[in-house]
Design an enzyme around this catalytic site. Sequence first.
Site, PDB file in Angstrom:
ATOM      1  N   THR A  15     -29.272 -10.892   9.243  1.00  0.00           N
ATOM      2  CA  THR A  15     -30.644 -10.588   9.678  1.00  0.00           C
ATOM      3  C   THR A  15     -31.346  -9.630   8.724  1.00  0.00           C
ATOM      4  OG1 THR A  15     -30.031 -10.896  11.963  1.00  0.00           O
ATOM      5  CG2 THR A  15     -31.995  -9.602  11.577  1.00  0.00           C
ATOM      6  N   ASP A  59     -26.536 -16.772   6.862  1.00  0.00           N
ATOM      7  CA  ASP A  59     -26.330 -16.239   8.202  1.00  0.00           C
ATOM      8  C   ASP A  59     -24.806 -16.117   8.346  1.00  0.00           C
ATOM      9  OD1 ASP A  59     -27.919 -16.667  11.255  1.00  0.00           O
ATOM     10  OD2 ASP A  59     -25.740 -16.435  11.149  1.00  0.00           O
ATOM     11  N   SER A  60     -24.325 -15.041   8.968  1.00  0.00           N
ATOM     12  CA  SER A  60     -22.869 -14.851   8.971  1.00  0.00           C
ATOM     13  C   SER A  60     -22.136 -15.864   9.836  1.00  0.00           C
ATOM     14  CB  SER A  60     -22.506 -13.423   9.363  1.00  0.00           C
ATOM     15  OG  SER A  60     -22.656 -13.222  10.739  1.00  0.00           O
ATOM     16  N   SER A  61     -22.869 -16.666  10.605  1.00  0.00           N
ATOM     17  CA  SER A  61     -22.196 -17.749  11.331  1.00  0.00           C
ATOM     18  C   SER A  61     -21.677 -18.798  10.342  1.00  0.00           C
ATOM     19  CB  SER A  61     -23.155 -18.418  12.321  1.00  0.00           C
ATOM     20  OG  SER A  61     -23.560 -17.452  13.259  1.00  0.00           O
ATOM     21  N   THR A  91     -24.327  -9.589  11.506  1.00  0.00           N
ATOM     22  CA  THR A  91     -23.474  -8.941  12.506  1.00  0.00           C
ATOM     23  C   THR A  91     -22.573  -9.924  13.250  1.00  0.00           C
ATOM     24  OG1 THR A  91     -25.269  -9.087  14.119  1.00  0.00           O
ATOM     25  CG2 THR A  91     -25.041  -7.012  12.920  1.00  0.00           C
ATOM     26  N   ASP A  92     -22.985 -11.209  13.310  1.00  0.00           N
ATOM     27  CA  ASP A  92     -22.250 -12.150  14.163  1.00  0.00           C
ATOM     28  C   ASP A  92     -20.761 -12.230  13.831  1.00  0.00           C
ATOM     29  OD1 ASP A  92     -24.629 -12.632  15.428  1.00  0.00           O
ATOM     30  OD2 ASP A  92     -24.949 -14.641  14.601  1.00  0.00           O
ATOM     31  N   THR A 167     -15.650  -5.039  17.541  1.00  0.00           N
ATOM     32  CA  THR A 167     -16.115  -6.256  18.202  1.00  0.00           C
ATOM     33  C   THR A 167     -17.632  -6.138  18.287  1.00  0.00           C
ATOM     34  OG1 THR A 167     -14.115  -6.451  19.530  1.00  0.00           O
ATOM     35  CG2 THR A 167     -16.074  -7.470  20.448  1.00  0.00           C
ATOM     36  N   CYS A 280      -9.167  -8.342  28.358  1.00  0.00           N
ATOM     37  CA  CYS A 280      -9.848  -7.041  28.533  1.00  0.00           C
ATOM     38  C   CYS A 280     -10.137  -6.456  27.155  1.00  0.00           C
ATOM     39  CB  CYS A 280      -8.956  -6.049  29.270  1.00  0.00           C
ATOM     40  SG  CYS A 280      -8.508  -6.574  30.915  1.00  0.00           S
TER      41      CYS A 280
HETATM   42  N1  ASP Z   1     -27.200 -14.388  12.933  1.00  0.00           N
HETATM   43  C1  ASP Z   1     -27.216 -13.158  12.175  1.00  0.00           C
HETATM   44  C2  ASP Z   1     -25.985 -13.137  11.289  1.00  0.00           C
HETATM   45  O1  ASP Z   1     -24.926 -12.822  11.744  1.00  0.00           O
HETATM   46  C3  ASP Z   1     -27.245 -11.980  13.084  1.00  0.00           C
HETATM   47  C4  ASP Z   1     -27.271 -10.629  12.394  1.00  0.00           C
HETATM   48  O2  ASP Z   1     -27.269 -10.489  11.198  1.00  0.00           O
HETATM   49  O3  ASP Z   1     -27.336  -9.627  13.101  1.00  0.00           O
HETATM   50  O4  ASP Z   1     -26.076 -13.437  10.137  1.00  0.00           O
END
Ligand code: ASP
Length: 344
Positions: A15, A59-61, A91-92, A167, A280
């Site tokens: 992002t 995108d990290s996905s 962040t993903d 996480t 958990c």
């Molecule tokens: N979809 C974004 C990613 O992981 C989300 C982010 O950067 O916060 O690349």
Amino acid sequence: MEKESSVLLLFTGGTISMSEDPTTGALRPIDFNRLKEYMPELKQTGVHIKSIPFLPLIDSSDVQPDTWKKLALTIQDNYDEYDGFVVLHGTDTMAHSASALSFMLENLSKPIIFTGSQLPIGMMRSDAKENLLTSIEIATAKENGLAVVPEVCIFFEDTLFRGNRTTKKNAEHFNAFNSYNYPPLAKAGVHIKYYRSYIRYPEPGTGLRLKTEVNPNVAVLKLFPGITQNTVHSILNIPELKAVVLETFGTGNAPRHEWFYEELKTATEKGILIVNKSQCSTGTVEMGRYETSLNLVNAGVISGYDCTTEALIVKLMCVLGESQNIEEVKHKLSISISGEMTVM
Ligand code: ASP
């Protein structure tokens, strides 16, 4: 005169590097050169900063083990030249990538700080600049000539975490990460306060160890009341499967059906590693504490202690990439390699 501190900034995307597509309204990575225009502050840090973009920014996905390998190799190639490294990443899957680097680059003596943002850098209220500038400060922090935090970490909002303990917990607020089973390594307020007793330091006298081989034949099997034998059987019989993270209840408990035990036992006897991870977030697996986990011990399931699912998946990929000897792999799973778990 004191030598200028130096940081290598590795841009992978996320992002932080995105803007809205005018047609679809969806966020997508922008041109790297435009990105630098948003950060004039980088020139004012007093730190020598070189940036390497991994193009195209993603995108990290879309991150794959090849991305981890490329990051590890780039850091190794530039290891002697910089005081620290900052990785800009979505962040993903940041927790997976930080875990991967902690296993690929063992015995670190320099900081590798992952960061990103919840809002793109060009937006007024973006958290990008603060995250990035504090990460640079942490990456160059030294005491008596040595790095204060020679670990792979994630810095977000105001907290520095050990990367392989994190996480992603929040898709809305700026505090995107948590480390449920390990305390923060630092807190950034007016000053940055480091919690030194929680920080890992390298073994003296030995250098960096690079291990980039990965075996991706792993799966996650998450239990729920009513799970069918078909589901369990299908997952445990995936072709080429080498290891499974079994997400269990509470302290590592599972249903006591005979068929479930038989499926697990058949798989472990074929050499598939099954690692017990509690659903958990906080706490550890204690197999044998309840009757509902005794069967797992008898079926040859291994404890994942208090490791996160993210770190376990990546650890399995890395240890299986490094060795094909099952006893050696089992041994690696029973110890903490980079501070990823607390063995009881
Ligand atoms: N979809 C974004 C990613 O992981 C989300 C982010 O950067 O916060 O690349």
